[in-house]
Design an enzyme around this catalytic site. Structure first.
Site, PDB file in Angstrom:
ATOM      1  CG  ASP A 216      48.183  45.923  37.876  1.00  0.00           C
ATOM      2  OD1 ASP A 216      49.018  46.567  37.217  1.00  0.00           O
ATOM      3  OD2 ASP A 216      47.589  46.388  38.850  1.00  0.00           O
TER       4      ASP A 216
ATOM      5  CD  GLN B 250      51.373  56.315  36.149  1.00  0.00           C
ATOM      6  OE1 GLN B 250      50.651  57.262  36.471  1.00  0.00           O
ATOM      7  NE2 GLN B 250      50.993  55.056  36.308  1.00  0.00           N
TER       8      GLN B 250
ATOM      9  CG  ASP C 216      41.804  46.772  34.389  1.00  0.00           C
ATOM     10  OD1 ASP C 216      42.517  47.653  33.874  1.00  0.00           O
ATOM     11  OD2 ASP C 216      41.723  46.602  35.618  1.00  0.00           O
TER      12      ASP C 216
ATOM     13  CG  HIS D  90      23.404  41.937  34.999  1.00  0.00           C
ATOM     14  ND1 HIS D  90      22.589  41.938  33.893  1.00  0.00           N
ATOM     15  CD2 HIS D  90      23.747  43.242  35.217  1.00  0.00           C
ATOM     16  CE1 HIS D  90      22.430  43.190  33.480  1.00  0.00           C
ATOM     17  NE2 HIS D  90      23.123  43.995  34.263  1.00  0.00           N
TER      18      HIS D  90
END
Length: 376
Positions: free
Chosen positions: A92, A194, A271, A340
């Site tokens: 990023d 954007q 993400d 998990h």
RNA sequence: GUGGAUGUAGCUCAGUCGGUUAGAGCAUUGGUUUGUGGUUCCAAGGGUCGUGGGUUCGAGCCCCAUCUUCCACC
């Protein structure tokens, strides 16, 4: 960077594909665990690759630039070597930190000045310096430096912000083209759409981004507090404009349901900190619904953490045990829940991929969304 | 036995000159978390102020008795 679409769903715009990098293939749709400072919080690289089977992880320009600094990164010969992770990495750009550290930011045409959260020192990020930093980190996929406007933003702010992001993008691409990878493997640069929550701005930004002809494209500025329906509306438009033969990345999203909706709208990469952050705080996502493992009702439930789970933690540990660890404040609790949740997110996108390939995505998605929203 | 101290939420403790519905931290219970400043943030439940009398318009606070625990000295 090559992207091949294996199959496109007939009922939705979902696609299954493979993105090739010099650090190996990424099967899409994919979820990318967030490893801000060169560490997915609470999860070893070995667990990431062997137990969770992560195919690509994120690093963060802002954080790595401040610490350990690019001086160290260069000596380490890049983030892959530094952290012992030989699969793909995406970085990023720090644009989101400019947004999330809004109290300390100052935006100019040149770039963004901000104060370090570590020592308060003042720094300047420009499109050029961010490209140089991402070259030094050596990510397989570099993100353009953008501004992520808050929600809600008024039209004028959103428009000016989008236009600034576009001018910065032009500078990012110029610098990217003028520089070479430092460590021998190829790097791609993804631009970011954007436009806040305004359809005409989103359209304009998607068209501008599409025109750049980069190897992949991202959609930013969503999931910043707007209603989910609004996010889907924006995403729907963006993915209808961004080139179909390039991967589309929805930044920072999201809940398991958000991801399935995103896949249905033609998004390939996601993400989010949610599986790890929420995991550290005791929220567990499963195929049958959401569990708050801190709740008293799990106190004497000795059944497996997630009988349908794919990770070893799901069957090795009981709900009662993990609740005990969580209540006792043991770090292991957050680690188990993070492993998990990441394994679940990776299972979810792999399952989506499988259903796309088998032509059953739409039906599968509908039943899955229903279950995912259940609270156990 | 004598003298002193102590007693307020599950725990550790605040509580002004006697004055509105007795507070805090931790614990408990629930919620929260979206391109990671995070063992986060928010809220709720929980009280016969050791007990019994008394003074006062009014007592967690003042007086008396009693009990508990602790300390010191015989």
């Amino acid at each position: 960077m090559k992207f091949e679409i294996t199959k496109t769903d007939t009922n939705t715009r979902a696609r299954a594909g493979v993105l090739q990098t010099d650090h190996g293939p990424i099967q899409t749709p994919i979820f990318m665990p967030v490893g801000t400072v060169g560490s997915v919080k609470g999860v070893h690289q070995h667990e990431l690759s062997h137990d969770i089977q992560a195919q690509i992880i994120l690093g963060n320009t802002y954080h790595l630039y401040l610490r350990p600094t690019m001086h160290i990164m260069e000596q380490a010969k890049g983030l892959h070597n530094f952290m012992g992770w030989q699969k793909p990495i995406l970085t990023d750009s720090g644009g989101y930190q400019v947004f999330s550290l809004a109290a300390n930011r100052k935006l100019t045409e040149e770039g963004a000045t901000f104060r370090s959260h570590i020592d308060g020192s003042k720094h300047l990020f420009t499109p050029e310096s961010v490209m140089d930093i991402e070259r030094t980190i050596g990510a397989d996929i570099m993100m353009a430096f953008d501004e992520c406007p808050p929600y809600p933003s008024d039209y004028k702010y959103a428009k000016n912000s989008m236009e600034l992001t576009h001018r910065w993008l032009t500078r990012c691409i110029k610098r990217f083209n003028e520089t070479e990878p430092h460590y021998g493997h190829q790097q791609a640069l993804f631009p970011i759409v954007q436009g806040s929550t305004y359809l005409d701005l989103r359209r304009q930004s998607s068209e501008f981004v599409a025109e750049q002809g980069m190897d992949g494209n991202a959609i930013g500025g969503l999931s910043v507090g707007e209603p989910a329906e609004m996010m889907y509306e924006m995403l729907d438009l963006c993915t209808s404009i961004l080139p179909a033969d390039k991967p589309r990345y929805l930044m920072g999203v999201g809940t398991p349901v958000n991801i399935l909706e995103g896949i249905a709208l033609g998004t390939d990469m996601f993400d989010c900190v949610m599986p790890t952050r929420n995991g550290r705080n005791g929220m567990i996502f499963t195929s049958e619904g959401i569990i708050n493992i801190k709740n008293k009702k799990w106190e004497n439930d000795f059944s497996p953490l997630d009988p349908n789970g794919t990770s070893y933690v799901d069957t090795d540990y009981s709900r009662a045990y993990v609740r005990h660890l969580m209540v006792a404040g043991e770090r292991l609790a957050g680690q188990i829940c993070s492993i998990h949740n990441l394994a679940f997110y990776l299972w979810l996108v792999a399952e989506a991929r499988k259903n796309i390939l088998e032509g059953t995505f739409s039906v599968w998605k509908t039943s899955m969304v229903q279950k995912l929203q259940t609270r156990l």
